[in-house]
Design a protein around this motif. Sequence first.
Motif, short mmCIF file in Angstrom:
data_model
loop_
_atom_site.label_atom_id
_atom_site.label_comp_id
_atom_site.label_asym_id
_atom_site.label_seq_id
_atom_site.Cartn_x
_atom_site.Cartn_y
_atom_site.Cartn_z
N ALA A 19 0.84 -1.20 0.00
CA ALA A 19 0.00 0.00 0.00
C ALA A 19 0.87 1.26 0.00
CB ALA A 19 -0.94 -0.01 1.20
N LEU A 20 1.95 1.23 0.79
CA LEU A 20 2.87 2.37 0.81
C LEU A 20 3.54 2.54 -0.56
CD1 LEU A 20 4.30 4.68 2.27
CD2 LEU A 20 5.93 2.99 3.15
N ALA A 21 3.93 1.43 -1.17
CA ALA A 21 4.54 1.48 -2.50
C ALA A 21 3.55 2.02 -3.53
CB ALA A 21 5.05 0.10 -2.90
N ALA A 22 2.30 1.62 -3.44
CA ALA A 22 1.27 2.12 -4.36
C ALA A 22 1.05 3.62 -4.14
CB ALA A 22 -0.03 1.34 -4.18
N PHE A 23 1.04 4.04 -2.86
CA PHE A 23 0.91 5.46 -2.55
C PHE A 23 2.07 6.24 -3.16
CE2 PHE A 23 2.39 8.80 0.40
CZ PHE A 23 1.43 9.75 0.10
N SER A 24 3.28 5.70 -3.01
CA SER A 24 4.46 6.35 -3.55
C SER A 24 4.37 6.48 -5.08
CB SER A 24 5.72 5.56 -3.16
OG SER A 24 6.86 6.13 -3.73
N LYS A 25 3.90 5.45 -5.71
CA LYS A 25 3.74 5.48 -7.16
C LYS A 25 2.72 6.55 -7.56
CE LYS A 25 2.90 2.47 -11.10
NZ LYS A 25 2.62 1.11 -11.55
N THR A 26 1.62 6.64 -6.82
CA THR A 26 0.60 7.66 -7.08
C THR A 26 1.18 9.05 -6.87
OG1 THR A 26 -1.17 6.15 -6.44
CG2 THR A 26 -1.68 8.51 -6.38
N ALA A 27 1.94 9.24 -5.80
CA ALA A 27 2.56 10.54 -5.54
C ALA A 27 3.53 10.91 -6.66
CB ALA A 27 3.27 10.52 -4.18
N GLY A 28 4.29 9.94 -7.13
CA GLY A 28 5.21 10.19 -8.24
C GLY A 28 4.49 10.57 -9.52
N GLN A 29 3.40 9.90 -9.80
CA GLN A 29 2.60 10.22 -10.99
C GLN A 29 2.00 11.61 -10.87
OE1 GLN A 29 2.41 8.53 -13.80
NE2 GLN A 29 1.07 10.06 -14.70
N LEU A 30 1.49 11.93 -9.70
CA LEU A 30 0.93 13.26 -9.44
C LEU A 30 2.00 14.33 -9.67
CD1 LEU A 30 -1.55 14.87 -8.36
CD2 LEU A 30 -0.58 14.54 -6.07
N ALA A 31 3.22 14.05 -9.20
CA ALA A 31 4.32 15.00 -9.37
C ALA A 31 4.63 15.20 -10.85
CB ALA A 31 5.55 14.52 -8.61
N ARG A 32 4.72 14.11 -11.60
CA ARG A 32 5.01 14.23 -13.04
C ARG A 32 3.91 15.02 -13.75
NH1 ARG A 32 6.79 9.26 -11.73
NH2 ARG A 32 4.88 8.19 -12.32
N GLU A 33 2.65 14.71 -13.43
CA GLU A 33 1.53 15.41 -14.07
C GLU A 33 1.51 16.89 -13.72
OE1 GLU A 33 -1.89 13.17 -12.83
OE2 GLU A 33 -1.40 11.48 -14.16
N ALA A 34 2.01 17.24 -12.55
CA ALA A 34 2.04 18.65 -12.12
C ALA A 34 3.24 19.40 -12.69
CB ALA A 34 2.06 18.72 -10.60
N GLY A 35 4.15 18.69 -13.35
CA GLY A 35 5.30 19.36 -13.93
C GLY A 35 6.56 19.30 -13.10
N ILE A 36 6.57 18.45 -12.06
CA ILE A 36 7.79 18.25 -11.27
C ILE A 36 8.68 17.30 -12.07
CG2 ILE A 36 8.76 17.41 -9.08
CD1 ILE A 36 6.90 19.90 -8.78
N ASP A 37 9.78 17.81 -12.59
CA ASP A 37 10.63 16.98 -13.44
C ASP A 37 11.39 15.95 -12.60
OD1 ASP A 37 13.59 18.03 -13.02
OD2 ASP A 37 12.29 19.80 -13.12
N PRO A 38 11.81 14.86 -13.23
CA PRO A 38 12.49 13.79 -12.49
C PRO A 38 13.75 14.26 -11.76
CG PRO A 38 11.86 13.01 -14.66
CD PRO A 38 11.57 14.49 -14.63
N ARG A 39 14.47 15.21 -12.33
CA ARG A 39 15.67 15.74 -11.67
C ARG A 39 15.30 16.33 -10.31
NH1 ARG A 39 20.75 18.99 -12.63
NH2 ARG A 39 20.54 20.73 -11.18
N MET A 40 14.31 17.21 -10.29
CA MET A 40 13.91 17.85 -9.04
C MET A 40 13.34 16.82 -8.06
SD MET A 40 11.85 21.38 -8.36
CE MET A 40 10.20 20.94 -8.87
N ALA A 41 12.57 15.88 -8.56
CA ALA A 41 11.99 14.85 -7.68
C ALA A 41 13.09 14.06 -6.99
CB ALA A 41 11.09 13.92 -8.48
#
Length: 157
Positions: A19-41
Motif C-alpha cells: 500500500a505504501l509502495a502504491a501510494f508512492s507510485k501515485t505521488a510520483g505520478q501526481l508529481a510528473r503530471e504537475a510538472g515536477i521533473d524527475p531531476r527535481m523529484a
Amino acid sequence: MSEESRVHLSRSAPAAYQALAAFSKTAGQLAREAGIDPRMAEIVQIHVSQRNGCAYCVRVHVDRAVKVGLDADTIAQIPTWRESGVFSERERAALELAESFVYIHDGGVSDEVYDRVGGVLAEEEYVALSWLLVSINAFNRVAIAGRYPVAARDGHA
C-alpha cells in the motif's frame, strides 16, 4: 540485537508495504503530471533521506538520480544547496520545502517558507511535491526502523 533479528516491516506486513509502495507510485505520478521533473523529484528525495539519516533511501535515489541525468557534482552539492549555485530557483524552493517536511514537528511549514515556495511553484506543483515528500519521509521511517543495510559497492569499504 542484530539486524538479522529485527522485524523487517516490508516482509512482515507485505500488504501494508505494498500500500505504501502504491501510494508512492501515485505521488510520483501526481508529481510528473504537475510538472515536477524527475531531476527535481530525485534531488528532494535524496535530500530528505540525507536529513532523516536514511542511507538505504539515499542509495536508491542517488541511483535513480544518475539514471535521470544528475552528475556527481550536483548530487554532492545537495547537502549544501543554500551555498551552491548549481540549483535552479525551482529546485531551491523544492529543497526548502523538503526541509520543512523533514522537520514538520518543529512548527510545520512556516508562513515564510510557504510564501517563498508559493512564489516559485504553482499550487498544483506545491501539492504534488508535498505528497512526494510525505511518501519519501514514510519510506525513510520504514527503512531506518528496519535498519535496512547498505553494503559497500565493488568491494570498497
